[in-house]
Design an enzyme around this catalytic site. Structure first.
Site, PDB file in Angstrom:
ATOM      1  CE1 TYR A  81      20.697 115.437 -32.933  1.00 25.24           C
ATOM      2  CE2 TYR A  81      22.201 113.630 -32.822  1.00 25.24           C
ATOM      3  CZ  TYR A  81      21.485 114.612 -33.500  1.00 25.24           C
ATOM      4  OH  TYR A  81      21.721 114.519 -35.026  1.00 25.24           O
ATOM      5  CE  LYS A  82      17.415 115.748 -34.562  1.00 19.33           C
ATOM      6  NZ  LYS A  82      17.418 115.180 -36.094  1.00 19.33           N
TER       7      LYS A  82
ATOM      8  CG  ASP B 124      15.525 108.875 -39.503  1.00 18.52           C
ATOM      9  OD1 ASP B 124      15.373 109.443 -38.290  1.00 18.52           O
ATOM     10  OD2 ASP B 124      16.579 109.416 -40.245  1.00 18.52           O
TER      11      ASP B 124
ATOM     12  CG  PHE C  42      17.791 115.209 -41.826  1.00 15.81           C
ATOM     13  CD1 PHE C  42      17.345 116.276 -40.778  1.00 15.81           C
ATOM     14  CD2 PHE C  42      19.043 115.148 -41.861  1.00 15.81           C
ATOM     15  CE1 PHE C  42      18.286 117.127 -40.173  1.00 15.81           C
ATOM     16  CE2 PHE C  42      19.830 115.635 -40.898  1.00 15.81           C
ATOM     17  CZ  PHE C  42      19.542 116.692 -40.199  1.00 15.81           C
TER      18      PHE C  42
ATOM     19  NE  ARG D 184      13.158 122.649 -36.846  1.00 13.63           N
ATOM     20  CZ  ARG D 184      13.797 121.649 -36.765  1.00 13.63           C
ATOM     21  NH1 ARG D 184      13.569 120.473 -37.340  1.00 13.63           N
ATOM     22  NH2 ARG D 184      14.999 121.716 -35.972  1.00 13.63           N
TER      23      ARG D 184
HETATM   24  C1  LIG Z   1      18.512 114.876 -36.762  1.00  9.65           C
HETATM   25  C2  LIG Z   1      18.317 114.019 -37.869  1.00  9.65           C
HETATM   26  C3  LIG Z   1      19.468 113.237 -38.384  1.00  9.65           C
HETATM   27  C4  LIG Z   1      20.699 113.423 -37.894  1.00  9.65           C
HETATM   28  O1  LIG Z   1      21.826 112.528 -38.095  1.00  9.65           O
HETATM   29  P1  LIG Z   1      23.048 112.716 -37.369  1.00  9.65           P
HETATM   30  O2  LIG Z   1      23.830 111.557 -38.192  1.00  9.65           O
HETATM   31  O3  LIG Z   1      22.655 112.279 -36.093  1.00  9.65           O
HETATM   32  O4  LIG Z   1      23.706 114.119 -37.615  1.00  9.65           O
HETATM   33  C5  LIG Z   1      19.311 112.308 -39.315  1.00  9.65           C
HETATM   34  N1  LIG Z   1      17.973 112.339 -39.886  1.00  9.65           N
HETATM   35  C6  LIG Z   1      16.915 112.738 -39.506  1.00  9.65           C
HETATM   36  C7  LIG Z   1      15.725 112.500 -40.121  1.00  9.65           C
HETATM   37  C8  LIG Z   1      17.036 113.812 -38.421  1.00  9.65           C
HETATM   38  O5  LIG Z   1      15.930 114.504 -37.871  1.00  9.65           O
END
Ligand SMILES: *Cc1c(COP(=O)(O)O)cnc(C)c1O
Length: 412
Positions: free
Chosen positions: A232-233, A207, A138, A381
């Site tokens: 939040y997921k 992560d 990400f 997705r």
């Molecule tokens: C959703 C997600 C994030 C989100 O980062 P925020 O700082 O909370 O916006 C970061 N890394 C991964 C791998 C994610 O899936």
């Protein structure tokens, strides 16, 4: 009734988590109007609203803030919320209490964890100067890793997770990996990769954004040093709810946060000019916690009372298996290509399908009440949250997808 919708009914009837759906605010499915209810397959981006949250937020605002005012820092447990809620998340990721604090965004916690892990790796004077990062990650994780590398004088080595073991060595300080890939839904080998990182004396940072709440993680069991994740997921904490940082007990007294705010001070109200870190996971805190969203998250986590993460994992795999089966049955051959690994041990809780006109197809799906999301350039997705997605939802999503794909023809 088709064979697959009959099978969906049977699977729903045998689903021991089926009752949890009523703990969420979602469209109700009644038999005659089943096709009018939205099928929500985007819980891997924003989890649905647990029904207990609005009432709790109202109480926090009206009574705790409105009536108790400043007394709530003590009397309503505001001050200790980051570690208390961390302890509530801990069993979901296989951690004993006292190792997780909640606060800040995932991005900020990636930064704390990575700089902190380079400092850990150098604690006894070693000159390690490389950070290895998942190149398929990400994007925010990669941006943070680049800055952490610059700040610590390290070289950044972006590689695919499969290449990680081959690039590790005595220069490696820290390795940042994703447990589940956000795009393909591939589950990486956390025990094996963590062991490989430790074998060269480096620090492993994971992560967990796409695995926590969907499958067992086993942080303590597998010796992970540091981990971060959002809430939040699959944890349904609400838009922008605070993230968390796990610092393994054995490294806590050496964890040197690059963001040492007054909330992580051993004596925060001593207002001393010199910094002395608090013991334990508390050192992961920074400034005043965002109480409103943090306490909304705490209420959201109540849906997990009495729920086993192994049961959640079993249902998640059954849901994704059934979706792939329905797609194979309904969708014209060759129209989509699955990016999701067929092997269970390599699969998270989502299915990613590639098709050239994915953006247009997802728009139509959403119009017809099947909500997944689109990731550039060509990925559909679908996230399967075992707490509230049922097998009839899955069958309908695949059926509507097949109809949409037929109607839009597809030219690539
Ligand atoms: C959703 C997600 C994030 C989100 O980062 P925020 O700082 O909370 O916006 C970061 N890394 C991964 C791998 C994610 O899936």
């Amino acid at each position: 009734m088709s064979e697959l919708s009959f099978k969906a009914r049977e699977l729903d009837a045998g689903d021991e988590l089926a009752g949890l759906r009523s703990l969420f605010v979602l469209d109700t499915v009644s038999d005659h109007a089943a096709d009018a209810a939205e099928v929500y397959l985007d819980g891997n981006s924003l989890g649905a609203l647990p029904a207990a949250v609005p009432g709790r937020v109202e109480d926090v605002v009206r009574r705790q803030w409105g009536e108790l005012r400043i007394r709530s820092w003590e009397e309503s447990g505001w001050w200790t919320a980051p570690e208390r809620i961390g302890d509530r998340i801990a069993p979901l990721v296989g951690a004993a209490a006292g190792q997780i604090v909640v606060g800040d965004s995932t991005s900020v916690n990636v930064f704390k964890a990575l700089v902190g892990s380079v400092r850990l790796a150098r604690f006894s004077g070693s000159a390690r100067d490389e950070i290895v990062v998942d190149a398929t990650t990400f994007p925010t994780d990669g941006y943070m890793a680049e800055s952490a590398a610059r700040l610590t004088g390290c070289t950044l080595r972006p590689v695919t997770p499969a290449e990680v073991p081959g690039v590790l060595g005595d220069r490696t300080a820290a390795v940042l990996l994703n447990h589940v890939d956000y795009r393909t839904g591939r589950l990486h080998d956390l025990p094996g990769l963590t062991a490989a990182v430790h074998a060269v004396g480096a620090v492993a940072v994971w992560d967990l954004c796409h695995s926590a709440g969907a499958l067992p993680v086993g942080l303590d069991e597998h010796g992970v040093d540091l981990a971060v994740g959002c809430t939040y997921k699959y944890l349904n904490g609400g838009p922008g709810s605070p993230a968390y940082l796990y610092v393994r007990r054995e490294v806590q007294d050496r964890f040197d946060s690059p963001l040492p705010g007054w909330n992580s001070h051993a004596e925060p109200f001593g207002m001393r000019p010199d910094y002395e870190p608090a013991p334990g996971a508390l050192r992961g805190r920074v400034g005043t916690p965002d109480i409103l969203s943090m306490l909304a998250l705490e209420a959201a986590l109540e849906v997990w009372d009495g729920v086993s993460i192994d049961t959640v994992r079993a249902k998640s795999l059954a849901l994704t298996d059934f979706f792939l089966e329905c797609v194979a049955e309904y969708v014209p051959p060759g129209r989509v290509e699955s990016l999701t690994p067929p092997a269970h041990e390599e699969r998270g809780s989502q299915v990613a399908l590639r098709c050239a006109d994915a953006g247009e197809v997802m728009k139509r799906l959403v119009e017809r009440g099947v909500v997944g999301d689109f990731r550039r350039p060509d990925v559909l997705r679908f996230g399967f949250t075992p707490l509230y997605v049922g097998f009839a939802d899955v069958e309908r999503a695949a059926r509507v997808l097949a109809e949409t794909l037929r109607a839009s023809g597809g030219d690539g």
